[in-house]
Design a protein around this motif. Structure first.
Motif, PDB file in Angstrom:
ATOM      1  N   CYS A  57       0.758  -1.304  -0.452  1.00  0.00           N
ATOM      2  CA  CYS A  57      -0.150   0.022   0.126  1.00  0.00           C
ATOM      3  C   CYS A  57       0.880   1.296   0.047  1.00  0.00           C
ATOM      4  O   CYS A  57       0.473   2.749   0.194  1.00  0.00           O
ATOM      5  CB  CYS A  57      -1.128  -0.073   1.722  1.00  0.00           C
ATOM      6  SG  CYS A  57       0.047   0.329   2.971  1.00  0.00           S
ATOM      7  N   HIS A  59       2.556   2.456   1.979  1.00  0.00           N
ATOM      8  CA  HIS A  59       3.087   3.310   3.914  1.00  0.00           C
ATOM      9  C   HIS A  59       3.878   3.562   4.341  1.00  0.00           C
ATOM     10  O   HIS A  59       4.350   1.919   4.381  1.00  0.00           O
ATOM     11  CB  HIS A  59       1.770   2.686   4.772  1.00  0.00           C
ATOM     12  CG  HIS A  59       1.488   2.968   6.188  1.00  0.00           C
ATOM     13  ND1 HIS A  59       0.910   4.025   6.392  1.00  0.00           N
ATOM     14  CD2 HIS A  59       1.740   2.882   7.414  1.00  0.00           C
ATOM     15  CE1 HIS A  59       0.601   4.815   7.384  1.00  0.00           C
ATOM     16  NE2 HIS A  59       1.071   3.512   7.867  1.00  0.00           N
ATOM     17  N   CYS A 106       1.608  -4.029   8.800  1.00  0.00           N
ATOM     18  CA  CYS A 106       1.642  -2.764   8.565  1.00  0.00           C
ATOM     19  C   CYS A 106       0.113  -1.770   8.967  1.00  0.00           C
ATOM     20  O   CYS A 106      -0.391  -2.626   8.872  1.00  0.00           O
ATOM     21  CB  CYS A 106       1.525  -2.586   6.495  1.00  0.00           C
ATOM     22  SG  CYS A 106       0.709  -1.255   5.884  1.00  0.00           S
ATOM     23  N   CYS A 109      -2.782  -2.121   6.215  1.00  0.00           N
ATOM     24  CA  CYS A 109      -3.159  -2.981   5.594  1.00  0.00           C
ATOM     25  C   CYS A 109      -3.940  -3.800   6.357  1.00  0.00           C
ATOM     26  O   CYS A 109      -4.021  -4.674   6.555  1.00  0.00           O
ATOM     27  CB  CYS A 109      -2.074  -3.922   4.409  1.00  0.00           C
ATOM     28  SG  CYS A 109      -0.887  -3.010   3.330  1.00  0.00           S
ATOM     29  N   THR A 113       3.296  -7.642   5.945  1.00  0.00           N
ATOM     30  CA  THR A 113       3.449  -7.640   3.837  1.00  0.00           C
ATOM     31  C   THR A 113       4.946  -7.243   3.869  1.00  0.00           C
ATOM     32  O   THR A 113       4.999  -7.324   4.913  1.00  0.00           O
ATOM     33  CB  THR A 113       2.886  -6.240   3.283  1.00  0.00           C
ATOM     34  OG1 THR A 113       3.433  -4.959   4.147  1.00  0.00           O
ATOM     35  CG2 THR A 113       1.423  -6.444   3.830  1.00  0.00           C
TER      36      THR A 113
HETATM   37 ZN    ZN Z   1       0.770  -1.308   4.046  1.00  0.00          ZN
END
Ligand code: ZN
Length: 235
Positions: A57, A59, A106, A109, A113
């Motif tokens: 993602c 992030h 994460c 998420c 990940t």
């Molecule tokens: Zn993520």
């Protein structure tokens, strides 16, 4: 569902600015001082920043941890050459890929990940203790690296490993702890500088030593004192 949600999340990901992050680091530091505040903290404690970047993602998350020493990996060489302290620092701060099993959750998420992790120094201590990690643990055994690591006696600049805009952060060496011998049988000695120069401390014996004898492949822990801007001790 998690994956579908991540892909169609209406909230855009906003990367926090360096200013916000440094404010958070200062707040974390103040919190640390509420519980732990001594002369040792004044001199030896710094703050390490760990930046994680999620590959799913995108992030970014940052955590700040207090450290009292930096434990540096020694780069592996195929031939028995020498390495420099800078190469150890580069390896320490190099971006590292973490697979799912070894990565933290994460935040966005909400699951583990694949991600990348980078370490940097957020707050520099007055005295930085650098541990050259000569001992590596394999599955059944511990081995010691006796590679020669060269290091500067003055003007070690750690600015490159700090926040983006920090400029030069200079340190001078004032002591070395040496480890001679093997994993099973070792002996510690030290070199320390005072106003009259450097001395070699070996159990009960103290002998003067010249600067060009300081760098050996037994150097194990290096003690550097900040030489520019002492204003960061307590902010
Ligand atoms: Zn993520």
């Amino acid at each position: 569902m998690d994956n579908l949600h991540t892909e169609i999340n209406r909230r855009p990901y906003i990367r926090r600015t360096e200013k916000e992050l440094s404010e958070e680091a200062v707040a974390m530091w103040k919190k640390h001082l509420e519980r732990d505040d001594s002369r040792i903290v004044d001199l030896f404690s710094g703050q390490l920043r760990s930046s994680l970047h999620c590959s799913v993602c995108s992030h970014y998350s940052n955590t700040f941890d207090v450290f009292c020493d930096l434990s540096l990996p020694i780069p592996k060489r195929s031939s028995a050459g020498e390495v420099s302290l800078r190469e150890c620092l580069d390896l320490f701060s190099q971006e590292e890929k973490l697979d799912k099993e070894n990565s933290p959750m994460c935040e966005r998420c909400n699951r583990r990940t694949e991600c990348t992790k980078r370490l940097s120094i957020q707050r520099f201590p007055q005295v930085i203790v650098i541990h050259l990690n000569r001992f590596t643990t394999a599955r059944w055994s511990i081995s010691k690296s006796t590679v020669y690591v060269s290091f500067p006696l003055t003007n070690l600049d750690l600015g490159h490993y700090g926040p983006a805009d920090c400029g030069p952060v200079l340190y001078d060496l004032y002591a070395i702890c040496n480890h001679a011998g093997t994993v099973n049988m070792g002996h510690y000695t030290a070199c320390c500088s005072d106003d009259d120069g450097w001395c070699f401390y070996n159990d009960s014996s103290v002998t003067p030593v010249s600067e060009n004898q300081l760098q050996t492949n037994q150097a194990y822990v290096l003690f550097y004192q900040r030489s520019n801007s002492a204003a960061t001790v307590r902010k």
